[in-house]
Design a protein around this motif. Structure first.
Motif, PDB file in Angstrom:
ATOM      1  N   GLU A  12       0.801  -1.229   0.000  1.00  0.00           N
ATOM      2  CA  GLU A  12       0.000   0.000   0.000  1.00  0.00           C
ATOM      3  C   GLU A  12       0.829   1.272   0.000  1.00  0.00           C
ATOM      4  O   GLU A  12       0.463   2.259  -0.643  1.00  0.00           O
ATOM      5  CB  GLU A  12      -0.924   0.007   1.231  1.00  0.00           C
ATOM      6  N   GLU A  13       1.965   1.269   0.719  1.00  0.00           N
ATOM      7  CA  GLU A  13       2.653   2.547   0.933  1.00  0.00           C
ATOM      8  C   GLU A  13       3.138   3.232  -0.349  1.00  0.00           C
ATOM      9  O   GLU A  13       3.016   4.460  -0.454  1.00  0.00           O
ATOM     10  CB  GLU A  13       3.763   2.433   1.989  1.00  0.00           C
ATOM     11  N   PRO A  14       3.661   2.521  -1.369  1.00  0.00           N
ATOM     12  CA  PRO A  14       4.031   3.264  -2.579  1.00  0.00           C
ATOM     13  C   PRO A  14       2.817   3.859  -3.284  1.00  0.00           C
ATOM     14  O   PRO A  14       2.902   4.953  -3.868  1.00  0.00           O
ATOM     15  CB  PRO A  14       4.735   2.219  -3.456  1.00  0.00           C
ATOM     16  N   THR A  15       1.689   3.158  -3.206  1.00  0.00           N
ATOM     17  CA  THR A  15       0.458   3.688  -3.801  1.00  0.00           C
ATOM     18  C   THR A  15       0.067   4.990  -3.109  1.00  0.00           C
ATOM     19  O   THR A  15      -0.224   6.001  -3.765  1.00  0.00           O
ATOM     20  CB  THR A  15      -0.686   2.660  -3.676  1.00  0.00           C
ATOM     21  N   GLU A  16       0.079   4.983  -1.772  1.00  0.00           N
ATOM     22  CA  GLU A  16      -0.297   6.189  -1.030  1.00  0.00           C
ATOM     23  C   GLU A  16       0.669   7.338  -1.320  1.00  0.00           C
ATOM     24  O   GLU A  16       0.257   8.493  -1.495  1.00  0.00           O
ATOM     25  CB  GLU A  16      -0.351   5.900   0.469  1.00  0.00           C
ATOM     26  N   VAL A  17       1.955   7.024  -1.400  1.00  0.00           N
ATOM     27  CA  VAL A  17       2.954   8.068  -1.690  1.00  0.00           C
ATOM     28  C   VAL A  17       2.731   8.648  -3.085  1.00  0.00           C
ATOM     29  O   VAL A  17       2.696   9.876  -3.263  1.00  0.00           O
ATOM     30  CB  VAL A  17       4.385   7.510  -1.564  1.00  0.00           C
ATOM     31  N   LEU A  18       2.575   7.793  -4.076  1.00  0.00           N
ATOM     32  CA  LEU A  18       2.440   8.281  -5.453  1.00  0.00           C
ATOM     33  C   LEU A  18       1.164   9.098  -5.640  1.00  0.00           C
ATOM     34  O   LEU A  18       1.164  10.102  -6.363  1.00  0.00           O
ATOM     35  CB  LEU A  18       2.495   7.105  -6.442  1.00  0.00           C
TER      36      LEU A  18
END
Length: 267
Positions: A12-18
């Protein structure tokens, strides 16, 4: 436009960052466990779990960059690499590591300037929470439970956020262990001996049961159990090493700790 144009996010975290950087148009596939931001679940195809992935579905998306997290995704990464896909697996476990991860991910996709501004803002938010919690007259002792059977205590970034929010993690020596199997409590009665004032539960995707915790043999003498200070922090807010933990997760911790502190003043 520089940087990869077809990104698959295995957690999830790269999705939230992007999404936070306004670079969501680059994402072509996400983890099925993604809940933040909620729009991602509606917009993007779900192609992986945490320990497994639909390799064929990922390859159909023709990604030019795949982002994952931790040794647990090593097999997925290896298979994709064998198929000629570029993969980045981060393995950060601390608050500073999360901030650095955001900066590096931004740089890797050609949005380094935006990522630096975003990470600076998150850092300022943490500083403000830390300054407010420093004014508390007393710091509670906090036991964070990541899983119940067997009991597993919190990872390093969780312990660090507990400290920023105004508390002290009762298992600091275990928080330094990056792997969950090394944070299993050999003796659950050690929690009784360390006498936490607050128990925070986030059972990695299943609902925290305060009643079940309170009913453990001998735990009735723990100050947190005696005073009803057992609280759930939902897994997506704290167990993902990304923006959620540094915003909603730590704020929820600070709210619980400040409420506890206010009650102490009434005694």
């Amino acid at each position: 436009m520089s940087g990869p144009q077809r990104i698959v996010c295995l957690t999830e975290e790269p999705t939230e960052v992007l999404y936070a950087l306004g670079e969501q148009h680059r994402i072509v596939g996400i983890s099925g466990f993604t809940v933040r931001p909620s729009i991602a679940r509606r917009e993007k195809p779900k192609v992986s779990a945490f320990t497994s992935a639909k390799i064929g579905e990922i390859l159909k998306l023709q990604p030019d960059f795949v982002v994952g997290f931790s040794d647990i995704q090593a097999d997925i990464a290896a298979e994709l690499i064998r198929q000629g896909v570029e993969v980045w697996i981060s393995n950060h476990r601390s608050v500073d590591g999360i901030l650095d991860y955001i900066r590096r991910l931004g740089a890797l996709v050609g949005a380094g300037e935006k990522a630096n501004v975003y990470a600076d803002g998150l850092q300022r938010g943490l500083r403000e929470i830390g300054q407010a919690s420093a004014q508390l007259p007393r710091r509670p002792r906090v036991y964070f439970e990541e899983w119940d059977e067997p009991p597993i205590s919190g990872i390093r970034w969780v312990a660090e956020l507990v400290r920023i929010a105004g508390g002290d993690d009762v298992f600091p020596e275990l928080a330094a262990e990056s792997l969950a199997k090394h944070r299993i409590l050999a003796d659950a009665n050690e929690v009784v001996r360390r006498a936490p004032d607050i128990i925070l539960g986030s059972w990695c995707g299943k609902k925290f049961r305060p009643d079940k915790v309170a009913a453990r043999p001998g735990w009735e003498v723990i100050p947190a159990v005696r005073d009803g200070e057992l609280h759930e922090i939902k897994s997506p807010l704290i167990l993902q090493p990304g923006p959620a933990a540094l915003t909603d997760g730590v704020r929820e911790m600070a709210r619980i700790i400040q409420a506890w502190s206010a009650k102490q003043g009434d005694r």
